[in-house]
Design a protein around this motif. Structure first.
Motif, PDB file in Angstrom:
ATOM      1  N   THR A  54      53.106 -20.637 -50.513  1.00 59.97           N
ATOM      2  CA  THR A  54      54.043 -21.180 -49.521  1.00 59.97           C
ATOM      3  C   THR A  54      53.542 -21.047 -48.086  1.00 59.97           C
ATOM      4  O   THR A  54      54.181 -21.550 -47.162  1.00 59.97           O
ATOM      5  CB  THR A  54      55.405 -20.469 -49.635  1.00 59.97           C
ATOM      6  N   PRO A 100      55.039 -29.191 -46.758  1.00 61.18           N
ATOM      7  CA  PRO A 100      56.129 -28.265 -47.077  1.00 61.18           C
ATOM      8  C   PRO A 100      57.183 -28.874 -48.012  1.00 61.18           C
ATOM      9  O   PRO A 100      57.642 -28.203 -48.938  1.00 61.18           O
ATOM     10  CB  PRO A 100      56.720 -27.943 -45.700  1.00 61.18           C
ATOM     11  N   THR A 137      53.769 -16.400 -44.709  1.00 64.70           N
ATOM     12  CA  THR A 137      54.627 -17.589 -44.662  1.00 64.70           C
ATOM     13  C   THR A 137      55.687 -17.426 -43.583  1.00 64.70           C
ATOM     14  O   THR A 137      56.277 -16.356 -43.439  1.00 64.70           O
ATOM     15  CB  THR A 137      55.312 -17.811 -46.024  1.00 64.70           C
ATOM     16  N   PHE A 147      60.791 -21.112 -43.343  1.00 62.61           N
ATOM     17  CA  PHE A 147      60.384 -21.935 -44.491  1.00 62.61           C
ATOM     18  C   PHE A 147      60.521 -21.152 -45.793  1.00 62.61           C
ATOM     19  O   PHE A 147      60.982 -21.685 -46.812  1.00 62.61           O
ATOM     20  CB  PHE A 147      58.947 -22.430 -44.328  1.00 62.61           C
ATOM     21  N   LYS A 207      64.007 -21.212 -46.910  1.00 62.93           N
ATOM     22  CA  LYS A 207      64.349 -22.525 -47.471  1.00 62.93           C
ATOM     23  C   LYS A 207      63.873 -22.650 -48.918  1.00 62.93           C
ATOM     24  O   LYS A 207      64.588 -23.157 -49.785  1.00 62.93           O
ATOM     25  CB  LYS A 207      63.717 -23.624 -46.601  1.00 62.93           C
TER      26      LYS A 207
END
Length: 404
Positions: free
Chosen positions: A103, A116, A147, A151, A154
């Motif tokens: 990720t 992404p 990471t 994000f 998410k």
């Protein structure tokens, strides 16, 4: 405050086996898996079934060999991988598929040449497909340590929505500092919808020697599972050491944490893994190194002989070691020498001890360590007369003590 249980996920048979030069056959893996179950680990990551027919067979046979512990198989976020993992786990009483994808920016751009949004889509699809085979699905966000937190949150929220039961936050490159890693876990706990429904897991590598510290920071900030290996073996510099994190939790009751590990089996488990893998444990390794409960400094020896806690924060018996070791070297004092002679059955009066000690120092200056055989030689050199007495001993009333 009620104590919180931390689950121990052991990946000795998967991540641990990735050490160069380490190769376990199926019989050895089964031996270790059974020992890990006895030890009390919550999850055994048995292997990466798609990587080779041998690994597939090992995972399948481990599933048949253990019954109380969750057996986990690794896969990439690829349908074929997940399918093979599911098949390998079909005999497990408690199966788990561990699937995931990178990720971080480095993984998205350079490893996958992706975006992404596509990574999130692949993450969702992997979890959805894994749920067709097992109910218990763990998702790993590889390189989560590097990471961006927004994000990562998410990604976590989306895989929770589609059925992930555990989310693994790996510090894949051992990049994070403990404070940073703890903040990352806390950020996820506070900002991911549905995070209370799942188990949040740490998986830290030791590239900077911070794997155990990072794992501790993770659980102090809300993680409920630690992924670790026996003796800290693993890719590159290794993984979080099971024995270290478990004993940190055990020795620090103020953390209000506990594990289900039978710590008295730690030493024997360490020896088994070392024997099977061929990976020797460094002498100064915390908890399981041969020097972990050994004392050679005269000041330390005197303190330990008077009361163990003066120089040991852990009772060696708690990890399956019978007693501390007093190692005789040129740095040892009279107290240690007298103690070791007493263990051999010789009680030295002060005048005799002074004489023997002067001879001992000459020997010790020439050698790294003085053995029991050499201690007996020193007595002969000192030409001491011995008087044999019978000591009253609760365990053996016929034990002979030589008073010299």
């Amino acid at each position: 405050m009620e104590n919180k249980r931390i689950q121990i996920f052991d990946t000795t048979l998967r991540d641990g086996e990735q050490v160069p030069g380490c190769k376990l056959n199926t019989k050895e893996k089964i031996r270790i898996a059974k020992k890990l179950e006895d030890l009390g680990v919550d999850v055994i990551e048995a292997g990466f079934p798609t990587s080779s027919p041998g690994d597939y067979q090992s995972v399948q046979k481990i599933c048949k060999s253990v019954s109380k512990t969750v057996v986990c198989a690794l896969s990439r976020a690829v349908e074929k991988d997940i399918e093979i993992a599911g098949e390998a786990l079909k005999y497990a009483k408690k199966p788990r598929i561990h699937t995931g994808i990178g990720t971080s920016y480095f993984h998205i751009v350079y490893k996958f040449k992706s975006t992404p949004d596509k990574i999130i889509e692949r993450s969702i699809n992997a979890v959805k497909y894994a749920k067709k085979f097992v109910e218990d699905v763990e998702f790993y966000a590889e390189d989560a340590g590097r990471t961006e937190n927004d994000f990562l949150a998410k990604v976590c929220e989306n895989v929770i929505k589609y059925g992930a039961t555990v989310i693994n936050i790996p510090d894949t490159t051992g990049y994070c500092l403990p404070e940073e890693y703890g903040e990352k876990i806390r950020f996820l706990k506070e900002n991911v919808k549905g995070i209370h429904k799942i188990t949040l897991s740490t998986h830290c590598h030791n590239d900077l020697g911070l794997a155990t510290a990072n794992s501790l920071s993770g659980i102090m900030n809300g993680a409920q599972q630690v992924e670790c290996t026996i003796n800290g073996i693993g890719e590159r510099a290794g993984n979080t050491s099971l024995e270290e994190i478990v004993m940190i939790i055990k020795q620090n009751s103020h953390l209000n944490l506990f594990t289900n590990i039978n710590t008295k089996l730690i030493s024997s488990t360490s020896h088994l893994v070392s024997e099977c893998t061929g990976m020797k444990v460094q002498a100064n390794k915390a908890i399981v190194g041969v020097n972990a409960f050994s004392h050679s400094s005269g000041i330390h020896q005197d303190g330990v002989i008077k009361r163990r806690e003066t120089y040991e924060s852990i009772n060696p018996e708690d990890v399956g070691i019978n007693h501390s070791s007093i190692i005789l070297t040129a740095r040892s004092g009279r107290a240690a020498l007298s103690y070791r002679y007493k263990k051999l059955g010789f009680v030295l009066r002060k005048s005799s001890l002074d004489l023997v000690y002067s001879i001992f120092l000459k020997y010790a200056d020439e050698k790294k360590e003085i053995t029991d055989t050499e201690l007996k030689k020193i007595l002969k050199i000192a030409n001491l007369n011995t008087k044999i007495l019978h000591a009253n001993n609760s365990t053996n009333t016929n034990r002979r003590i030589n008073v010299v």
